[in-house]
Design an enzyme around this catalytic site. Structure first.
Site, PDB file in Angstrom:
ATOM      1  N   CYS A 163      48.190  29.060  36.395  1.00 32.42           N
ATOM      2  CA  CYS A 163      47.698  28.253  37.509  1.00 32.42           C
ATOM      3  C   CYS A 163      47.356  26.816  37.116  1.00 32.42           C
ATOM      4  CB  CYS A 163      46.498  28.935  38.152  1.00 32.42           C
ATOM      5  SG  CYS A 163      46.883  30.598  38.729  1.00 32.42           S
ATOM      6  N   HIS A 303      38.871  23.634  41.115  1.00 32.49           N
ATOM      7  CA  HIS A 303      39.835  24.741  41.076  1.00 32.49           C
ATOM      8  C   HIS A 303      39.453  25.740  42.163  1.00 32.49           C
ATOM      9  CE1 HIS A 303      42.925  27.264  39.470  1.00 32.49           C
ATOM     10  NE2 HIS A 303      42.099  28.209  39.064  1.00 32.49           N
ATOM     11  N   GLU A 314      32.942  27.536  37.006  1.00 31.35           N
ATOM     12  CA  GLU A 314      33.292  26.127  37.214  1.00 31.35           C
ATOM     13  C   GLU A 314      32.038  25.322  37.549  1.00 31.35           C
ATOM     14  OE1 GLU A 314      36.656  23.341  39.401  1.00 31.35           O
ATOM     15  OE2 GLU A 314      36.376  25.397  40.097  1.00 31.35           O
ATOM     16  N   LYS A 335      41.694  25.109  48.312  1.00 29.45           N
ATOM     17  CA  LYS A 335      42.170  26.489  48.438  1.00 29.45           C
ATOM     18  C   LYS A 335      41.507  27.221  49.590  1.00 29.45           C
ATOM     19  CE  LYS A 335      43.408  27.154  43.552  1.00 29.45           C
ATOM     20  NZ  LYS A 335      42.909  25.884  42.973  1.00 29.45           N
ATOM     21  N   HIS A 340      45.874  29.835  47.210  1.00 34.94           N
ATOM     22  CA  HIS A 340      46.131  29.557  45.798  1.00 34.94           C
ATOM     23  C   HIS A 340      47.637  29.561  45.549  1.00 34.94           C
ATOM     24  CE1 HIS A 340      45.773  29.201  41.617  1.00 34.94           C
ATOM     25  NE2 HIS A 340      44.799  30.050  41.372  1.00 34.94           N
ATOM     26  N   PHE A 399      45.302  31.761  33.932  1.00 35.37           N
ATOM     27  CA  PHE A 399      45.305  32.903  33.034  1.00 35.37           C
ATOM     28  C   PHE A 399      45.796  32.454  31.658  1.00 35.37           C
ATOM     29  CE2 PHE A 399      46.078  36.400  36.486  1.00 35.37           C
ATOM     30  CZ  PHE A 399      44.791  36.214  36.944  1.00 35.37           C
TER      31      PHE A 399
END
Length: 413
Positions: A163, A303, A314, A335, A340, A399
């Site tokens: 991502c 994010h 975050e 998002k 996403h 990831f």
């Protein structure tokens, strides 16, 4: 010579609009693009919602025979590149094509092609697999297709880091121009993974929201009732170039791409570092590269995935880096509206941040209804905010612990 890098063209395909005007109107208006999945039967899935792209016509950008040889993720990427080139006003016939490149990302690549051709292999045998299977599926095919479409011969490659993919692609494009190895680069990413296999994989991980009866309320970053992210598709491309090159051709300049930070958590293959150290390092590197003081940053495009761990960590990272200034920062998650986009999330959010700086409006974090004591910053809840944004950063984490942060600065000439 310290070259300054500017953004001069935008192209976007997304669940909330397939051009920059529609995208921005819906984003700043707080409109959700999350709906029930229509691509295939999702009866047996725990999550049945997504940010699907609507009304995309590849024939506006490609010949019919080309579409048959391209996975949807590549079609999105080429379409965005066509938009971005047009928006930039660059005349490629007057340019040195050896100084123009394309660095374009995808987290997964042509998964729908992979699934389709695997079914064909099982049902009809190896001789019936398409000869276009491999070039349609591989992650680098979008960068290559853009080069072929426009005849550009400069640096050209793909980046894949989950991502954070398009964040790293943009960052590497920025570094390539700063190093003097190109004057102009088309950069960003695309993703088209609303497929049976991808959805199943994320469902069994329990990563996705199961708020199936209220899809438009399912993505709720930083809200206490969040229960997972919402998968989405689309892409984006920006034209970035050396400032002097842009000035010489009389280009319209959106803003300066001023800094880049990249790090890794070195912690877990899917979970973020519980102390947020990797995310903090990525932000710190971008801010320092941009030569910002921490107090200069007005806005963070987070994010903000709407997962329990990401949003809390975050927030922790932002507070750890920015200290007292963290409470003064405006933070929001796009998002919440378009979901996403995996490897294309960074570029979609970068374009949103570019337009935030240009228009002086911060898009909201929608669906923020129940404050979470562990997420206690200003997330611009539910309504857009008019304000001057001189300096901003945009975060993307993936990831593998991959982190990318991009810093943007208002262009003043």
């Amino acid at each position: 010579m310290d070259r300054k890098i500017v953004i001069t063209g935008l192209g976007i395909i997304s669940p909330i609009g397939n051009d920059k005007k529609t995208f921005w109107e819906n984003l700043s208006g707080g409109k959700s693009g999350i709906t029930q999945i229509t691509h295939f039967d999702v009866t047996d899935y725990t999550s049945r919602i997504a940010g699907e792209v609507n009304d995309f016509d590849p024939l506006l950008y490609l010949e019919k025979k080309q579409t048959k040889r391209m996975d949807l993720f590549c079609q999105y990427g080429v379409a965005c590149a066509v938009q971005a080139i047009e928006d930039s006003g660059i005349d490629l016939e007057k340019e040195n094509i050896e100084r123009i490149g394309a660095i374009v990302a995808s987290g997964i690549g042509g998964l729908s092609t992979w699934e389709e051709q695997h079914r064909r292999l099982l049902d009809k045998g190896p001789a019936r697999v398409s000869p276009f299977f491999i070039p349609s599926m591989i992650v680098n095919t979008t960068a290559g297709s853009i080069a072929i479409r426009f005849g550009i011969k400069g640096p050209n490659f793909a980046v894949s880091s989950a991502c954070a993919s398009s964040g790293h692609a943009i960052g590497e494009a920025y570094l390539t121009i700063k190093a003097g190895n190109a004057d102009v680069i088309l950069t960003g990413g695309s993703e088209a993974t609303i497929t049976p296999l991808a959805l199943a994989g994320f469902c069994v991980m329990r990563a996705l929201s199961t708020r199936n009866d209220e899809p438009e309320k399912a993505s709720r970053p930083f809200d206490k009732e969040r229960d997972g992210f919402v998968i989405a598709e689309g892409g984006g491309i920006v034209v970035i170039e050396d400032l002097e090159h842009a000035k010489a051709r009389g280009a319209h300049i959106y803003c300066e791409l001023a800094g880049y930070g990249a790090s890794d958590d070195a912690f877990h293959i899917t979970a973020p570092d519980e102390n947020g150290r990797g995310a903090e390092l990525s932000m710190k590197m971008a801010v320092e590269d941009a030569q910002f003081n921490l107090s200069d940053v007005d806005y963070i495009n987070a994010h903000g995935t709407s997962t329990a761990l990401n949003d809390k960590i975050e927030t922790t990272a932002i507070k750890s880096l920015f200290k007292d200034h963290a409470k003064k920062l405006a933070i929001s998650s796009n998002k919440s509206m378009f979901g996403h986009l995996l490897g294309a999330s960074s570029i979609s959010e970068l374009i949103a941040t570019v337009l935030t700086i240009k228009n002086g409006i911060i898009p909201p974090t929608i669906n923020y209804e129940f404050p979470d004591p562990e997420c206690d910053l200003d997330y611009v809840p539910n309504q857009a905010r008019e304000t001057v944004v001189n300096a901003a950063i945009s975060n993307s984490f993936g990831f593998g612990g991959h982190n990318a942060t991009l810093a943007l600065k208002k262009f003043t000439g």
